[in-house]
Every structure is written in C-alpha cells, then in structure tokens.
Design a protein around this motif. Sequence first.
Motif, mmCIF file in Angstrom:
data_model
loop_
_atom_site.group_PDB
_atom_site.id
_atom_site.type_symbol
_atom_site.label_atom_id
_atom_site.label_comp_id
_atom_site.label_asym_id
_atom_site.label_seq_id
_atom_site.Cartn_x
_atom_site.Cartn_y
_atom_site.Cartn_z
ATOM 1 N N ASP A 1 36.034 -10.283 19.260
ATOM 2 C CA ASP A 1 35.254 -9.809 20.088
ATOM 3 C C ASP A 1 35.442 -8.604 20.758
ATOM 4 O O ASP A 1 34.910 -7.614 21.027
ATOM 5 C CB ASP A 1 35.152 -10.916 21.198
ATOM 6 C CG ASP A 1 34.200 -10.532 22.232
ATOM 7 O OD1 ASP A 1 32.976 -10.479 21.991
ATOM 8 O OD2 ASP A 1 34.755 -10.460 23.603
ATOM 9 N N ALA A 2 36.865 -8.220 20.828
ATOM 10 C CA ALA A 2 37.244 -7.177 21.653
ATOM 11 C C ALA A 2 36.781 -5.785 20.621
ATOM 12 O O ALA A 2 36.585 -5.054 21.071
ATOM 13 C CB ALA A 2 38.705 -7.311 21.984
ATOM 14 N N ALA A 3 37.393 -6.069 19.537
ATOM 15 C CA ALA A 3 37.224 -4.935 18.432
ATOM 16 C C ALA A 3 35.622 -4.645 18.275
ATOM 17 O O ALA A 3 35.244 -3.505 18.292
ATOM 18 C CB ALA A 3 37.717 -5.337 17.072
ATOM 19 N N THR A 4 34.848 -5.627 18.348
ATOM 20 C CA THR A 4 33.502 -5.266 18.135
ATOM 21 C C THR A 4 32.750 -4.687 19.451
ATOM 22 O O THR A 4 32.062 -3.698 19.467
ATOM 23 C CB THR A 4 32.392 -6.729 17.920
ATOM 24 O OG1 THR A 4 33.023 -7.260 16.770
ATOM 25 C CG2 THR A 4 31.038 -6.449 17.825
ATOM 26 N N ARG A 5 33.222 -5.070 20.817
ATOM 27 C CA ARG A 5 32.742 -4.544 21.628
ATOM 28 C C ARG A 5 33.130 -3.156 21.988
ATOM 29 O O ARG A 5 32.755 -2.151 22.732
ATOM 30 C CB ARG A 5 32.936 -5.266 23.001
ATOM 31 C CG ARG A 5 32.161 -6.682 22.895
ATOM 32 C CD ARG A 5 32.656 -7.532 23.915
ATOM 33 N NE ARG A 5 32.555 -7.180 25.350
ATOM 34 C CZ ARG A 5 33.079 -8.024 26.349
ATOM 35 N NH1 ARG A 5 33.432 -9.151 26.064
ATOM 36 N NH2 ARG A 5 32.997 -7.769 27.681
ATOM 37 N N LEU A 6 34.525 -2.796 21.587
ATOM 38 C CA LEU A 6 34.919 -1.524 21.623
ATOM 39 C C LEU A 6 34.572 -0.486 20.315
ATOM 40 O O LEU A 6 34.836 0.781 20.699
ATOM 41 C CB LEU A 6 36.527 -1.627 21.694
ATOM 42 C CG LEU A 6 37.142 -2.275 22.914
ATOM 43 C CD1 LEU A 6 38.542 -2.667 22.788
ATOM 44 C CD2 LEU A 6 37.064 -1.249 24.267
ATOM 45 N N GLY A 7 34.163 -1.127 19.459
ATOM 46 C CA GLY A 7 33.490 -0.288 18.349
ATOM 47 C C GLY A 7 34.786 0.387 17.456
ATOM 48 O O GLY A 7 34.618 1.209 17.031
ATOM 49 N N ILE A 8 35.862 -0.651 17.371
ATOM 50 C CA ILE A 8 36.871 -0.265 16.484
ATOM 51 C C ILE A 8 37.255 -1.320 15.491
ATOM 52 O O ILE A 8 36.850 -2.721 15.834
ATOM 53 C CB ILE A 8 38.067 0.050 17.486
ATOM 54 C CG1 ILE A 8 38.473 -1.063 18.186
ATOM 55 C CG2 ILE A 8 37.928 1.420 17.874
ATOM 56 C CD1 ILE A 8 39.571 -0.896 19.096
ATOM 57 N N SER A 9 38.162 -1.248 14.520
ATOM 58 C CA SER A 9 38.340 -2.415 13.590
ATOM 59 C C SER A 9 39.319 -3.427 14.291
ATOM 60 O O SER A 9 39.997 -2.770 15.270
ATOM 61 C CB SER A 9 39.175 -1.612 12.436
ATOM 62 O OG SER A 9 40.389 -1.306 12.654
ATOM 63 N N THR A 10 39.419 -4.605 13.804
ATOM 64 C CA THR A 10 40.351 -5.533 14.504
ATOM 65 C C THR A 10 41.765 -5.085 14.268
ATOM 66 O O THR A 10 42.604 -5.219 15.194
ATOM 67 C CB THR A 10 40.350 -6.890 13.687
ATOM 68 O OG1 THR A 10 40.502 -6.494 12.294
ATOM 69 C CG2 THR A 10 38.824 -7.687 14.070
ATOM 70 N N THR A 11 42.036 -4.397 13.274
ATOM 71 C CA THR A 11 43.693 -3.842 13.140
ATOM 72 C C THR A 11 43.669 -2.843 14.074
ATOM 73 O O THR A 11 44.875 -2.669 14.844
ATOM 74 C CB THR A 11 43.689 -3.296 11.633
ATOM 75 O OG1 THR A 11 43.643 -4.282 10.539
ATOM 76 C CG2 THR A 11 45.140 -2.561 11.479
ATOM 77 N N GLU A 12 42.634 -1.845 14.480
ATOM 78 C CA GLU A 12 42.951 -0.987 15.256
ATOM 79 C C GLU A 12 43.238 -1.613 16.780
ATOM 80 O O GLU A 12 44.141 -1.106 17.409
ATOM 81 C CB GLU A 12 41.845 0.110 15.499
ATOM 82 C CG GLU A 12 42.002 1.270 16.560
ATOM 83 C CD GLU A 12 43.211 2.020 16.252
ATOM 84 O OE1 GLU A 12 43.413 2.707 17.209
ATOM 85 O OE2 GLU A 12 43.780 2.229 15.406
ATOM 86 N N PHE A 13 42.295 -2.545 17.055
ATOM 87 C CA PHE A 13 42.456 -3.328 18.467
ATOM 88 C C PHE A 13 43.733 -3.744 18.530
ATOM 89 O O PHE A 13 44.491 -3.684 19.559
ATOM 90 C CB PHE A 13 41.569 -4.297 18.407
ATOM 91 C CG PHE A 13 41.675 -5.215 20.002
ATOM 92 C CD1 PHE A 13 41.408 -4.765 21.054
ATOM 93 C CD2 PHE A 13 42.332 -6.458 19.670
ATOM 94 C CE1 PHE A 13 41.758 -5.465 22.296
ATOM 95 C CE2 PHE A 13 42.709 -7.153 20.768
ATOM 96 C CZ PHE A 13 42.344 -6.612 22.091
ATOM 97 N N LEU A 14 44.369 -4.519 17.578
ATOM 98 C CA LEU A 14 45.601 -4.979 17.390
ATOM 99 C C LEU A 14 46.601 -4.118 17.724
ATOM 100 O O LEU A 14 47.693 -4.234 18.420
ATOM 101 C CB LEU A 14 45.623 -6.122 16.182
ATOM 102 C CG LEU A 14 45.086 -7.364 16.108
ATOM 103 C CD1 LEU A 14 45.003 -7.904 14.675
ATOM 104 C CD2 LEU A 14 45.587 -8.237 17.048
#
Length: 374
Positions: free
Chosen positions: A146-159
């Motif tokens: 959810d965070a990655a999608t809403r921020l427009g980044i990959s899950t790896t980048e969010f992590l």
Amino acid sequence: MVLREWARDAQASAEEARVALRHVADDPSSLSDDEWVALLGAAGAELDELCELADGARRQVTDPDALTFVVNRNLDTAVIATPKSGDPSLEDLVDEARRLGATEICMQGPVPADAPAEDYLHLVERIHAAAPDLHLHAFRPTEVTDAATRLGISTTEFLRRAQAAGLGSVPGTAAQILDDEVRGALSGGSAPPAREWVQVIEAAHRIGLFSTATLLYGHVETPRQQVAHLRLLAEIQARTGGFSELIVMPLLPENAPPPLRPAATSTVSRRETRAVHAVARLLTLGRFDHLQVAWTKQEPEVVEELLRGGADDIGGLLLDGDLMPSAGQEAGRVLDVESLADIAARVGRVPRQRTTGYADPPADRLIPIPQVRP
C-alpha cells in the motif's frame, strides 16, 4: 470452498500416525506430505508421542532450559497517524514504553486512505527519533505494498527508505495460508495473491531486514494446505535466511469474516492445536530455530501444553502502562513478569529476555524477573 471437518476429513488412523511417527523420529526431512497430514490428525498416545518428539527437537536447536520473551509495545498505525483530541502523542507512547523496559515497538495496520502516504515514513522517523535504541518492527506485506503504491515507488525502494528512517524488521503476519483459494475465501475475494506476500517478504530479506513468519490455522484450510504453507516458508528460509521465528496462530471466532464466523473455527480443538504446533516444529527443523506461542490467542493451559510440545518462545509482554495505547485486537492484553515466571516454572524452564532478533538485550534494558522454583 467447503469448511473442513477435521473429524471426518483429516483424522488419520492410529496406524498411519504410528508409521509416520517412526519415520519422523528417524529423519523429519524424509516425510512425504501424506505422512505430515497423518501426523496432523494424530490423537491420543500418537499425539503425545508427536509432541514429545517436537519438544525433543526444540531442545536440540534452542537453549533447552530457557523460555524466551521480548518486552514490547504494540501500536496501531491508523490510530497514531490520525490521533484524536486527548490521545497521547506518539512520542509519549514511545517514551513510556522505553521507561517500562521495552526493547521493541511493533506497529501494524495501514495509514488511512485520507492521510498522506508519506506518513508511513514519517511515523518511522518519529519513533526512531524518540527512542533510537528501540527496535521498530513494523508494516506487514499488505502495508508495504500500500505504501509503495501510494508513493509511486517499488516495494524494494519503500523498504529501503523505511530502513534508512529506522525500520528494523517486518511482521510476517497477513500470510494466513499461502494459498489463493484459502485467502480468497477468508477475504471474500479481496485478498492479494499469495505470491505478493512472498515477493514483499523476500524483498525485505534481500535488503537486510528480517521478518517473522506465520501460519493461521482453524478456518477453511485443509491439512494438506497447512503442510504446503509450512513447506513454502521453509523454502523461503532456505533462499534468504531472513525469518527470525515462526508464529502459529488460530483464527479466533470473533476475528473470522462474518460469512465464516458460525462454523469456521468451531472445530478447532486442543488436539488440533497441539498437532499443528508439533508438526510446525518438526517440518521446519533445520530452517527455523524458534517457534512462538501466540499466547493472546490461546487459553493459559493450552499455552503450557504447547511449550511442552515444541514451542520455545512466548512472544511479547505487550506493555500498556498508564497510557494504554489502542493497538487493535491485542489492546489491553498484558503478560506481566509474575505471570511469565509462573508459566516458566510450570513447564520447567527459566524465563530469558531477548531482543526482537533473539540476541541478549543490553544489561541496562533487562527487566527484573521474579524467581519462581519449578
């Protein structure tokens, strides 16, 4: 999917269980799925022997005399992201937890849709700034996505960004059973596919974040699906080595989706609970050292049986203190040190405090534990 009926569909014959017991005693890695299913249906003397074998396996891979626990506080992301007037501040909650002896903050749940997506990272920054020495265990795979999608980044980048802000590990909850049919039945078709959970967990492991692993039993799954779930967790662990522990949890009736609530958990028995935990210990032997009892979801006498049947850890004390943070289903559930010491004495073990990653806490973070003679 039809709700399973253990007595009719999963109860193995005593002879099948005895054959599987002979094999598991020789080499747990050699068992077929059919044999694990037979053990999941064990009862009576066969169940007692299965639990004894599981406890023997525990003693091989952990300190045989220790009952480990972590001192932590649970927070609900939505509550602290959108506080109401009069609520304690996030900083106050974290500061009190630290003063009470916590070494971990666990935060789960999504940032509300009407709150900024950046709050996912801002909350991590605020917790880390308030107590840099506390370990932050936060964001299930669904929340990472959810965070990655809403921020427009990959899950790896969010992590990576969350890790840089102070995130230490990721809860492996929301795995349920890693089978799309089961997940669809539990969610009414809205659950993300099992592969998404696996992808997020493995992404976290690749960048150096460890996670827990979970199995949620007692709903619409079959014994064979339980076995497949445990095998998949063991395969992930073989690839990444990133799981710190395995937590086995029943689906409580009050937490079941409304369509399943009347019957989904009505057949979960003490027999099944003992068998699932023992099989979880033995099937994952060599991959997972630590098997945790979900004490908030079991009756006290069952907790003690599970600690005699393969489980080595009792999880967190879940500190509430005076501020009593709202933390979802486990709000208000506290295991105090006196009760912990009594449980340890009754199962012939000694309580030992640990960190989230199963290391020894610094001396100044150890909480006093009453000495109770076993």
